[in-house]
Enzyme design. Structure first.
Site, PDB file in Angstrom:
ATOM      1  N   GLY A 231      26.519  88.928  59.591  1.00 15.11           N
ATOM      2  CA  GLY A 231      25.636  87.784  59.362  1.00 15.11           C
ATOM      3  C   GLY A 231      24.732  87.455  60.535  1.00 15.11           C
ATOM      4  CB  CYS A 346       3.017  95.293  35.567  1.00 14.26           C
ATOM      5  SG  CYS A 346       2.068  94.439  34.344  1.00 14.26           S
TER       6      CYS A 346
HETATM    7  C1  LIG Z   1      31.168  91.681  53.223  1.00 17.04           C
HETATM    8  C2  LIG Z   1      29.910  91.815  54.004  1.00 17.04           C
HETATM    9  N1  LIG Z   1      29.966  92.259  55.267  1.00 17.04           N
HETATM   10  C3  LIG Z   1      28.860  92.407  56.020  1.00 17.04           C
HETATM   11  C4  LIG Z   1      27.621  92.085  55.533  1.00 17.04           C
HETATM   12  C5  LIG Z   1      26.426  92.270  56.421  1.00 17.04           C
HETATM   13  O1  LIG Z   1      25.691  91.111  56.562  1.00 17.04           O
HETATM   14  P1  LIG Z   1      24.497  91.055  57.584  1.00 17.04           P
HETATM   15  O2  LIG Z   1      23.553  92.144  57.242  1.00 17.04           O
HETATM   16  O3  LIG Z   1      23.884  89.712  57.361  1.00 17.04           O
HETATM   17  O4  LIG Z   1      25.053  91.211  58.942  1.00 17.04           O
HETATM   18  C6  LIG Z   1      27.502  91.595  54.227  1.00 17.04           C
HETATM   19  C7  LIG Z   1      26.188  91.209  53.696  1.00 17.04           C
HETATM   20  O5  LIG Z   1      26.014  90.434  52.826  1.00 17.04           O
HETATM   21  C8  LIG Z   1      28.682  91.476  53.438  1.00 17.04           C
HETATM   22  O6  LIG Z   1      28.620  91.030  52.178  1.00 17.04           O
END
Ligand SMILES: Cc1ncc(COP(=O)(O)O)c(C=O)c1O
Length: 419
Positions: A231, A346
């Site tokens: 995240g 489209c």
């Molecule tokens: C379980 C899980 N791990 C890791 C990630 C990676 O997230 P990010 O790209 O925001 O670091 C996600 C993305 O949604 C996820 O669902």
């Protein structure tokens, strides 16, 4: 080439010794361009963000699973997570071994689970029923469980993946049932994991979630690891001066939490994170050519060859991407103006950029859509029977290599059965 608007890539030397107009001419558009040096830098940022000794970074390959990029990520010492059997398959193709892959399943079938088990990949389940299913398929083995710590974060409600209103993870109130199922099938709980959501620019929610995750961990004294999730955000509005995530500050807070937890737990577990975007977003720029400019009732539309079949983030999440302008001709841009940049699909929602002030764009200009290395190609489709683009990589040496060919019309025939 004229640099009409190139602030970000100039600063990061994104194109190294290459010229985006020439790259577009040589490889066609749309084309995803990746920079190896930047990808490596991002891997190292995260590997070094804490001093805690048993710290593993799993690249979340859902963000970008091109095997050439995965090979680079692996050479930096990262491991990977997988969200599907297909990702396990591609990761193995890129050289990851079974013990370097962590399968984070969600509502998976027996066949999918069996695939991961037969590939020797550790599975994380995210419901009580999936734990039972796993137990029936692989009694006596190791398993992990994704918990929902009750805290979420993210840039859009569709990417908040923990908290009280999402489908993900096991609610900690079910821990007694979890223990009963583990016991019944003689399963070893190797680790617990979470992912609270995507794209946080301060680590507050992430650090807060650790309190709940650690409280869950304390109820399982035999764990090998705790996976804190991904995240980690990147500044999509960097041309406006948006600051990056302060990894140093966040690293210090995480470090403190990890050492403190280890003391309470009585030993040092392995801690993992699973970031996707932070690692690959900034190493990618999507090049697109402008083919049409028009006014519709006083709105100026710049029509390019990149529809939402190539980059879906704007239509899915109203996401912002910086846009640069490169020009092959000598004609300058005389003024700035508000434009809407649209693709060739489209659908009226096929908008890359809405009402943004940019230097005047001309037909034939090459647009560079920034920060396209995460959730770009992986979300592309053949909608409107359009072809998926090529992907090229600027190596550290400055050499350019094709890492995925552009599709051809013949590819559209794959798997078809005519009457
Ligand atoms: C379980 C899980 N791990 C890791 C990630 C990676 O997230 P990010 O790209 O925001 O670091 C996600 C993305 O949604 C996820 O669902």
């Amino acid at each position: 080439m004229q640099k009409i608007y190139t602030k970000v890539t100039d600063q990061t030397h994104f194109f190294e010794n290459q010229n985006p107009v020439e790259l577009a001419a040589a490889y066609g558009t749309p084309v995803y361009v990746y920079n190896e040096r930047i990808l490596r830098e991002r891997c190292r940022d995260l590997k070094n963000m804490v001093t805690y000794p048993k710290f593993v970074v799993d690249f979340s390959a859902k963000a970008n699973s091109n095997p050439a990029l995965l090979q680079i990520v692996r050479s930096e010492g990262l491991e990977v997570d997988a969200m599907s059997p297909g990702e396990i398959y591609i990761e193995k193709l890129a050289g990851f071994t079974s013990d370097e892959i962590f399968y984070i399943g969600n509502n998976v079938s027996d066949e999918e689970m069996q695939y991961a088990i037969s590939e020797g990949v550790l599975v994380s389940v995210d419901s009580i029923s999936q734990l039972e299913r796993y137990g029936r398929l692989a009694p006596g083995s190791r398993v992990a469980i994704r918990f929902n710590p009750g805290v979420g974060a993210g840039h859009h409600e569709k990417v908040v993946t923990a908290g009280k209103k999402t489908k993900f993870g096991v609610d900690p109130v079910f821990i007694p049932q979890v223990k009963e199922i583990l016991e019944r099938f003689q399963l070893t709980l190797a680790g617990i994991n979470q992912h609270i959501g995507s794209l946080f620019m301060t680590g507050d929610a992430f650090v807060k979630s650790l309190g709940s995750l650690f409280a869950i961990a304390k109820q399982f004294p035999e764990l090998e690891f705790i996976d804190m999730g991904g995240g980690f955000g990147i500044p999509y509005k960097k041309e406006d001066g948006e600051a990056p995530l302060d990894l140093k500050e966040l690293g210090m807070k995480i470090d403190e939490a990890l050492f403190k937890f280890s003391e309470q737990y009585g030993r040092q577990l392995t801690f993992r994170i699973e970031p996707g975007r932070y690692i690959s977003a900034e190493c990618g720029v999507l090049l697109s050519e402008v083919h049409s400019i028009k006014y519709n009732y006083n709105n100026k539309y710049i029509g390019c060859d990149t529809g939402f079949n190539v980059l879906s983030r704007p239509i899915l999440y109203d996401s912002y991407h910086g846009v640069e302008i490169y020009r092959g001709s000598d004609t300058p841009s005389e003024r700035e103006e508000a434009v809407t940049i649209v693709g060739n699909i489209c659908e009226s929602g096929d908008i890359l950029v809405k009402d943004r002030h940019l230097p005047e764009i001309q037909e034939g200009d090459i647009l560079g859509i920034l920060d396209a290395g995460a959730y770009g190609y992986v979300m592309s489709s053949n909608y409107n029977n359009r072809l998926r683009p090529a992907e090229i990589l600027i190596r550290e040496s400055g050499e350019v290599v094709v890492i995925r060919e552009r599709e051809t019309l013949d590819d559209l025939k794959n798997h078809l059965v005519l009457l």
